[in-house]
Design an enzyme around this catalytic site. Sequence first.
Site, PDB file in Angstrom:
ATOM      1  N   ASN A   9       0.868  -1.173   0.000  1.00  0.00           N
ATOM      2  CA  ASN A   9       0.000   0.000   0.000  1.00  0.00           C
ATOM      3  C   ASN A   9       0.909   1.227   0.000  1.00  0.00           C
ATOM      4  OD1 ASN A   9      -1.795   2.039   0.393  1.00  0.00           O
ATOM      5  ND2 ASN A   9      -2.430   1.422   2.460  1.00  0.00           N
ATOM      6  N   LYS A  15       0.078   4.262  -0.348  1.00  0.00           N
ATOM      7  CA  LYS A  15      -0.571   5.466   0.193  1.00  0.00           C
ATOM      8  C   LYS A  15      -0.312   6.640  -0.768  1.00  0.00           C
ATOM      9  CE  LYS A  15      -0.144   3.340   4.665  1.00  0.00           C
ATOM     10  NZ  LYS A  15      -0.066   3.456   6.099  1.00  0.00           N
ATOM     11  N   HIS A  41      -9.530   1.305   4.817  1.00  0.00           N
ATOM     12  CA  HIS A  41      -8.257   1.560   5.509  1.00  0.00           C
ATOM     13  C   HIS A  41      -8.486   2.569   6.635  1.00  0.00           C
ATOM     14  CE1 HIS A  41      -4.146   2.701   6.344  1.00  0.00           C
ATOM     15  NE2 HIS A  41      -3.792   1.573   5.740  1.00  0.00           N
ATOM     16  N   GLU A  99      -6.811   4.977   7.653  1.00  0.00           N
ATOM     17  CA  GLU A  99      -6.532   6.381   7.331  1.00  0.00           C
ATOM     18  C   GLU A  99      -7.733   7.025   6.639  1.00  0.00           C
ATOM     19  OE1 GLU A  99      -2.815   5.634   5.349  1.00  0.00           O
ATOM     20  OE2 GLU A  99      -1.934   5.145   7.296  1.00  0.00           O
ATOM     21  N   GLU A 154      -5.215  -4.743  10.576  1.00  0.00           N
ATOM     22  CA  GLU A 154      -4.202  -3.707  10.793  1.00  0.00           C
ATOM     23  C   GLU A 154      -4.532  -2.953  12.079  1.00  0.00           C
ATOM     24  OE1 GLU A 154      -2.130  -2.382   6.875  1.00  0.00           O
ATOM     25  OE2 GLU A 154      -3.860  -1.111   7.208  1.00  0.00           O
ATOM     26  N   GLY A 212       2.797   2.468  10.868  1.00  0.00           N
ATOM     27  CA  GLY A 212       3.830   3.505  10.790  1.00  0.00           C
ATOM     28  C   GLY A 212       4.525   3.816  12.101  1.00  0.00           C
ATOM     29  N   SER A 251       3.519  -1.912  10.389  1.00  0.00           N
ATOM     30  CA  SER A 251       4.960  -1.980  10.671  1.00  0.00           C
ATOM     31  C   SER A 251       5.608  -3.307  10.282  1.00  0.00           C
ATOM     32  CB  SER A 251       5.234  -1.651  12.148  1.00  0.00           C
ATOM     33  OG  SER A 251       4.905  -0.302  12.409  1.00  0.00           O
ATOM     34  N   GLY A 305       5.094   1.547   4.569  1.00  0.00           N
ATOM     35  CA  GLY A 305       6.408   2.169   4.373  1.00  0.00           C
ATOM     36  C   GLY A 305       7.439   1.258   3.713  1.00  0.00           C
TER      37      GLY A 305
HETATM   38  P1  13P Z   1       3.157   0.572   7.630  1.00  0.00           P
HETATM   39  O1  13P Z   1       3.647  -0.724   7.056  1.00  0.00           O
HETATM   40  O2  13P Z   1       3.905   1.773   7.134  1.00  0.00           O
HETATM   41  O3  13P Z   1       3.046   0.505   9.119  1.00  0.00           O
HETATM   42  O4  13P Z   1       1.660   0.792   7.073  1.00  0.00           O
HETATM   43  C1  13P Z   1       0.756  -0.241   7.175  1.00  0.00           C
HETATM   44  C2  13P Z   1      -0.449   0.110   6.397  1.00  0.00           C
HETATM   45  O5  13P Z   1      -1.192   1.006   6.748  1.00  0.00           O
HETATM   46  C3  13P Z   1      -0.701  -0.649   5.164  1.00  0.00           C
HETATM   47  O6  13P Z   1      -1.990  -0.449   4.708  1.00  0.00           O
END
Ligand code: 13P
Length: 246
Positions: free
Chosen positions: A10, A12, A95, A97, A162, A168, A208, A230
Amino acid sequence: MKRTKYTVANWKMNGLTGSINIVKSISRHIKRSKHIKSRIVICPPFTLLSYFAQNDNTISFGGQNCHFLENGAFTGSISAPMLKSVGCKFVIIGHSERRQYQKETSKEINLKIKAAISANLKVIYCIGEKLNQIKNRNVILKRQINSLPINFNNKNIIIAYEPVWAIGTGKTPTADEINNIHLKIRKLLAIKIGASKSNGISILYGGSVNANNAYEILNLPEVDGALVGGASLKAKEFSKIIDSYK
Ligand code: 13P
């Protein structure tokens, strides 16, 4: 039951520079490797999707969101059939976010899932508790699983667990916790669609995931892959994650 494993990137709102090289490098890695145990999916921003999806057939591509209607006066939105038309096979829905910043509601998420399934996309449905909800995790997960359509076909849905507090932050639940929570999610799915159908649903872990913890997480019996943020923007690190399945 043997379930399909998925390693999903992802991106983002990232990938403005160097993104073509990341995709090419991951694609080369997949072609060279004799040990690919999962289906690789990249979900870049919309602007990159059609180019990638039409120029690389080693990787599958997906959107990070879609509208719940096919078309209309919704400035800035993209519909599920539009994703399909540029070669997407997947879409991430729900998601955290988007739940947080776009104030997406369970009702909207439910409609988006239905729209994506109608457009013949596989849905990567994100669920997970916030830090202050850890004690209530079961209630939260139950509510989120209940946003899935009634009688959905298990072939169309992938769950991504998640924990919001793990995204993150470099923090993750322990391996035992992840395994137990995935078991719990599968039980909730069984209540909704029956045990045998629920056994076929891949449940990914996200939050993460990186090249150092991937081996431990991805080889847990209840984990069917990862949704990576990330670390998916670094071709070498993402390739190591891809290689982490036993
Ligand atoms: P990270 O791997 O950066 O923690 O993000 C996870 C995420 O939100 C994937 O959708």
